[in-house]
Design a protein around this motif. Structure first.
Motif, PDB file in Angstrom:
ATOM      1  N   ASP A  76       0.828  -1.215   0.000  1.00 29.56           N
ATOM      2  CA  ASP A  76       0.000   0.000   0.000  1.00 29.56           C
ATOM      3  C   ASP A  76       0.856   1.256   0.000  1.00 29.56           C
ATOM      4  O   ASP A  76       0.408   2.319  -0.413  1.00 29.56           O
ATOM      5  N   TYR A  77       2.068   1.153   0.539  1.00 30.85           N
ATOM      6  CA  TYR A  77       2.921   2.329   0.691  1.00 30.85           C
ATOM      7  C   TYR A  77       4.090   2.292  -0.276  1.00 30.85           C
ATOM      8  O   TYR A  77       5.169   2.794   0.004  1.00 30.85           O
ATOM      9  N   TYR A 293     -11.842  12.674   2.006  1.00 31.76           N
ATOM     10  CA  TYR A 293     -11.409  13.069   0.661  1.00 31.76           C
ATOM     11  C   TYR A 293     -11.912  14.462   0.320  1.00 31.76           C
ATOM     12  O   TYR A 293     -12.054  14.811  -0.849  1.00 31.76           O
TER      13      TYR A 293
ATOM     14  N   VAL B  86      11.009   6.550   1.380  1.00 31.55           N
ATOM     15  CA  VAL B  86       9.981   5.952   0.540  1.00 31.55           C
ATOM     16  C   VAL B  86       8.847   5.423   1.406  1.00 31.55           C
ATOM     17  O   VAL B  86       9.084   4.847   2.462  1.00 31.55           O
ATOM     18  N   GLY B  87       7.659   5.608   0.930  1.00 30.12           N
ATOM     19  CA  GLY B  87       6.529   5.003   1.611  1.00 30.12           C
ATOM     20  C   GLY B  87       6.246   5.574   2.984  1.00 30.12           C
ATOM     21  O   GLY B  87       5.621   4.933   3.820  1.00 30.12           O
ATOM     22  N   TRP B  88       6.705   6.787   3.238  1.00 29.63           N
ATOM     23  CA  TRP B  88       6.401   7.418   4.530  1.00 29.63           C
ATOM     24  C   TRP B  88       5.890   8.829   4.280  1.00 29.63           C
ATOM     25  O   TRP B  88       6.471   9.527   3.475  1.00 29.63           O
ATOM     26  N   PRO B  89       4.852   9.270   4.942  1.00 29.37           N
ATOM     27  CA  PRO B  89       4.046   8.529   5.902  1.00 29.37           C
ATOM     28  C   PRO B  89       3.244   7.419   5.240  1.00 29.37           C
ATOM     29  O   PRO B  89       3.014   7.454   4.031  1.00 29.37           O
ATOM     30  N   PRO B  90       2.815   6.472   6.035  1.00 36.90           N
ATOM     31  CA  PRO B  90       2.105   5.316   5.479  1.00 36.90           C
ATOM     32  C   PRO B  90       0.684   5.684   5.080  1.00 36.90           C
ATOM     33  O   PRO B  90      -0.276   5.463   5.803  1.00 36.90           O
ATOM     34  N   VAL B  91       0.595   6.257   3.895  1.00 34.80           N
ATOM     35  CA  VAL B  91      -0.693   6.641   3.340  1.00 34.80           C
ATOM     36  C   VAL B  91      -0.835   5.931   2.007  1.00 34.80           C
ATOM     37  O   VAL B  91       0.087   5.951   1.197  1.00 34.80           O
ATOM     38  N   ARG B  92      -1.978   5.310   1.780  1.00 35.53           N
ATOM     39  CA  ARG B  92      -2.178   4.556   0.547  1.00 35.53           C
ATOM     40  C   ARG B  92      -2.004   5.426  -0.688  1.00 35.53           C
ATOM     41  O   ARG B  92      -2.413   6.589  -0.707  1.00 35.53           O
ATOM     42  N   SER B  93      -1.430   4.835  -1.742  1.00 35.04           N
ATOM     43  CA  SER B  93      -1.187   5.577  -2.988  1.00 35.04           C
ATOM     44  C   SER B  93      -2.459   6.254  -3.483  1.00 35.04           C
ATOM     45  O   SER B  93      -2.435   7.383  -3.944  1.00 35.04           O
ATOM     46  N   PHE B  94      -3.548   5.537  -3.368  1.00 35.58           N
ATOM     47  CA  PHE B  94      -4.805   6.082  -3.857  1.00 35.58           C
ATOM     48  C   PHE B  94      -5.114   7.403  -3.177  1.00 35.58           C
ATOM     49  O   PHE B  94      -5.487   8.397  -3.804  1.00 35.58           O
ATOM     50  N   ARG B  95      -4.934   7.420  -1.868  1.00 35.28           N
ATOM     51  CA  ARG B  95      -5.230   8.629  -1.107  1.00 35.28           C
ATOM     52  C   ARG B  95      -4.235   9.734  -1.432  1.00 35.28           C
ATOM     53  O   ARG B  95      -4.598  10.892  -1.602  1.00 35.28           O
ATOM     54  N   ARG B  96      -2.973   9.373  -1.539  1.00 37.18           N
ATOM     55  CA  ARG B  96      -1.960  10.363  -1.916  1.00 37.18           C
ATOM     56  C   ARG B  96      -2.321  11.042  -3.220  1.00 37.18           C
ATOM     57  O   ARG B  96      -2.257  12.258  -3.354  1.00 37.18           O
ATOM     58  N   ASN B  97      -2.666  10.218  -4.208  1.00 37.04           N
ATOM     59  CA  ASN B  97      -2.974  10.767  -5.523  1.00 37.04           C
ATOM     60  C   ASN B  97      -4.241  11.609  -5.483  1.00 37.04           C
ATOM     61  O   ASN B  97      -4.321  12.635  -6.141  1.00 37.04           O
ATOM     62  N   LEU B  99      -5.412  13.366  -3.045  1.00 35.90           N
ATOM     63  CA  LEU B  99      -5.247  14.643  -2.358  1.00 35.90           C
ATOM     64  C   LEU B  99      -4.163  15.506  -2.977  1.00 35.90           C
ATOM     65  O   LEU B  99      -4.048  16.676  -2.684  1.00 35.90           O
TER      66      LEU B  99
END
Lengths: 575, 185
Positions: A76-77, A293, B86-97, B99
């Motif tokens: 996921d990360y 969101y 890499v990969g920090w903070p632990p937020v899912r890619s979907f959410r990153r994209n 926002l």
């Protein structure tokens, strides 16, 4: 009990809801094993590489519902390369051959292609429910196949998948005679859908109770939909970008006021100030609210909304709600069970955020809280100790302090005592994520007290191998352990190798384990797959001259009865 | 014990090769606008506008330089700046994209408790932004002055002018396109 006829035993087993209970009774004796396997309808496979699909279908010929998980959680990360594996096709193929009566399929963190979806759609005449969570590899073409061939489809639930938009009007592929939809969630799709098609689909599905629209759906369309589906229980609103001065907004308000059954709301992708007023009529009945969101919603608007939600049980928000907003949640939402506070500004220090104060307020105001995911910039031991005292019922406690190794800002101490208090107080804790400055001491506490713990996530923590050893020794029910950037090495890894057969999986990345240590583990435990993910340039094969002292950058270990997998890409070495 | 401020160190820029510009948009009376709004002070704090592609993405493609090594013990550690992990903070890619595409900036009025979020994408020009600000900060009235609208304090008649602070700490009166150029980099 063995003197009862099989039908009676089977009937008794019907009362066993969980997979674990059914797994347990099937080991009692051969008779029970046989009764149980023929009567199991719901099959759950936590790691797609732990067992071959054919073996699962052979054991449970009456399977109607299958749930499979693929990649490790840290995928996921972005810690797992794209083509690592987790392919859905072998499972779909096996089901086509052996379980044509399949009705429900749920896949999480797997690679699903359009061809897979096409095969699925054409092969199972009774198919009713497809749930894809955090999957990738498919496009709207695959969805078109599902819509076209799955007559009688009740549920299509797409949660946070990466879906390519091929522009195909997949929604139009639902036949005019399709009236069976109960749940439709396409919130993660980027592309547009034809508004008229959507509205007609909603109008002809009288059982539709859950509908989650994507960002591209306009407020006008939302209005038409809500007007035609006043019995909706769960709604994802689409963009929700509307000027509150307009007629469209008034109509929206009227439509919402007719939704007496609405208890769950999400979406608000582009919601603007003041437009939340339209939602006020339904707040009183809301049990689930996901505003995570909606970065454009001001904290004040959010607070006004939440202060009406007395029945709220589950709340997902962004950290711009602030401590002040969390205080309002604490005083309003006495039924709250689950809270998730996500960071709104991932790439920098947010000026508005939440701190330990917000969490303490929640803990004292919401006695039923049992599940927490909390991103913040700071936390104190005192706050965690207070939270532990106020909320002994946590089953899931995930705290992410955004700066690695950050100590208690008041005392400059590590957060060992705070987390120690949590594990001591919360006797039913099943899942825990740690962050902040932590020494081996916190692991001593976890090993000592967290006897129900099943999943533990560790990052940037600990001083030595002792930390990991405490965990492996003490946490009797540990199933999943994932570690990144911690000073744990071969000694800890090899301290109790048999332990890993009692667990589903172990992930270690950027730690101190070496290639030699991983090889030793693989040699001692043939029923574990020890995989190394090697991403450095130019090495496709496990070369003889790579020293055993070389650090294993990413290691994934899991128990399996299937042996080494045959679909591993070149950069994955199974030792 | 060093606590980290985020992603503004020059080290980070060097590592990532990207230039982060900061922009704080505040309203202040002209002449008085040189008083610095301290970032951490109460209501007049305004958020920095985060610009450019996040370094996290750059590092996701280059994992060899991405993850930090395991820490040595104790209080002497300096926390890794976020851009290097890499990969920090632990937020899912979907959410990153989901926002990431936000171009929001907070607008504060100097000396008052007004703080509002504004989406730069939503405004085609300066006047539209001013109009929206006027609506949000409704205690100020706008007055037509030739063809321009300005924000005026009804109490003392002083005019409020939008200014922004660039990364050097200078206050800039700016035309829209200049601002956008900096903002969108």
């Amino acid at each position: 009990m063995t003197y009862f006829p099989e039908e009676v035993v089977e009937h008794i087993f019907d009362f066993l809801g969980s997979h674990r209970d059914r797994n347990a009774v099937s080991t009692v004796c051969k008779a029970w094993y046989h009764v149980e396997r023929f009567s199991r309808r719901n099959v759950f496979v936590g790691n797609c590489y732990a067992i071959r699909p054919e073996r699962v279908m052979a054991r449970f010929p009456g399977m109607k519902s299958l749930s499979v998980k693929g990649k490790p959680h840290f995928a996921d990360y972005n810690l797992v390369p794209y083509d690592w594996g987790g392919f859905a096709l072998p499972w779909i193929n096996a089901a086509v051959r052996r379980c044509p009566g399949l009705e429900d399929l749920r896949l999480k963190r797997m690679v699903v292609t359009d061809d897979d979806l096409d095969l699925l759609a054409r092969s199972f005449p009774n198919f009713r429910s497809l749930v894809l969570v955090s999957c990738e590899g498919f496009s709207t073409d695959g969805l078109a196949a599902i819509a076209t061939y799955c007559r009688g489809l009740r549920e299509l639930d797409l949660q946070e998948n990466e879906v390519e938009d091929h522009g195909r009007q997949w929604l139009s592929c639902f036949h005019e005679s399709c009236t069976s939809l109960v749940s439709l969630n396409f919130a993660c799709l980027k592309g547009e859908v034809n508004a008229g098609v959507l509205e007609r689909l909603v109008a002809r599905c009288p059982n539709l109770r859950s509908l989650k629209l994507n960002r591209a759906v306009s407020v006008e369309s939302l209005n038409e939909i809500v007007a035609r589906a006043p019995y909706l229980v769960d709604l994802g609103t689409g963009s929700f970008a509307v000027d509150h001065h307009t007629d469209a907004y008034q109509r929206l308000m009227n439509s919402f006021s007719k939704c007496k059954s609405l208890s769950s709301l999400s979406g608000f992708w582009e919601a603007s100030p003041h437009c939340l007023d339209a939602v006020y009529p339904v707040c009183i009945n809301l049990t689930v609210l996901n505003m995570s969101y909606a970065p454009a919603i001001q904290a004040d608007d959010l607070i006004k909304l939440i202060s009406l939600c007395f029945k709220l049980q589950k709340l997902w928000v962004l950290d711009c709600i602030g401590d002040k907003g969390l205080a309002v949640v604490a005083s309003t939402c006495k039924e709250l069970q689950e809270l998730r506070v996500f960071p709104s500004d991932i790439y920098g220090a947010g000026a508005t955020s939440v701190t330990e104060e917000g969490l303490v307020a929640i803990s004292s105001g919401c006695p039923k809280l049992n599940s927490l995911l909390y991103f913040c910039y700071q936390m104190t031991n005192a706050a965690l100790i207070t939270v532990a005292k106020n909320c002994p019922h946590f089953t899931r406690f995930r705290l992410c302090i955004l700066d690695p190794w950050k100590p208690d800002p008041v005392t400059n101490q590590p957060l060992d005592e705070g987390f120690g208090a949590i594990v001591r107080s919360c006797k039913n804790l099943r899942r825990l994520s740690l962050s902040g400055l932590l020494t081996d001491q916190v692991f001593l506490y976890i090993g000592l007290y967290a006897k129900c713990l099943e999943m533990l996530s560790i990052a940037f923590a600990g001083d030595s191998d002792k930390g990991m050893v405490y965990i492996l020794k003490g946490c009797k029910n540990l199933r999943k352990l994932e570690i990144r950037d911690c000073p744990f090495g071969d000694f800890a890894l090899l301290n109790d190798v048999a332990k890993y057969e009692t667990m589903r999986s172990l992930w270690m990345s950027s730690c101190d384990v070496t290639l030699g240590g991983c090889k030793a583990l693989a040699a001692k435990m043939p029923r574990l797959n020890v995989e190394i993910i090697n991403e450095s340039e130019g090495s496709d094969k496990l070369e003889e001259n790579i020293s055993d002292l070389h650090k294993a950058e990413k290691m994934y270990v899991y128990r399996t009865v299937a042996g080494p997998r045959n679909d591993a890409p070149d950069f994955v070495w199974t030792l | 014990m060093p606590t980290t401020e985020t992603g503004k160190s020059s080290t980070e820029s060097e590592v990532s090769g990207l230039d982060y510009e900061e922009t704080q948009l505040t309203l202040a009376p002209p002449g008085g606008s040189k008083s610095e709004p301290e970032k951490k002070r109460g209501f007049s704090e305004s958020i920095d506008l985060r610009l450019g592609r996040p370094a996290l993405e750059a590092h996701a493609k280059d994992p060899a330089s991405g993850s930090s090594h395991g820490p040595v013990s104790g209080a002497g550690k300096s926390p890794a700046s976020k851009a290097q992990v890499v990969g920090w903070p632990p937020v899912r890619s979907f959410r990153r994209n989901a926002l990431r595409s936000c171009t929001y900036v907070k607008v504060a009025v100097d000396g008052t408790p007004y703080l509002r979020k504004v989406d730069l994408d939503a405004y085609a020009g300066y006047q539209q932004l001013l109009t929206a600000l006027e609506e949000m900060l409704s205690c100020f009235t706008a007055r037509d002055y030739t063809n321009e609208r300005r924000l005026v304090d009804p109490v003392n008649g002083a005019e409020y002018v939008p200014t922004y602070e660039d990364k050097d700490g200078d206050w800039m009166l700016v035309g829209w396109w200049m601002f956008l150029l900096h903002a969108r980099d």
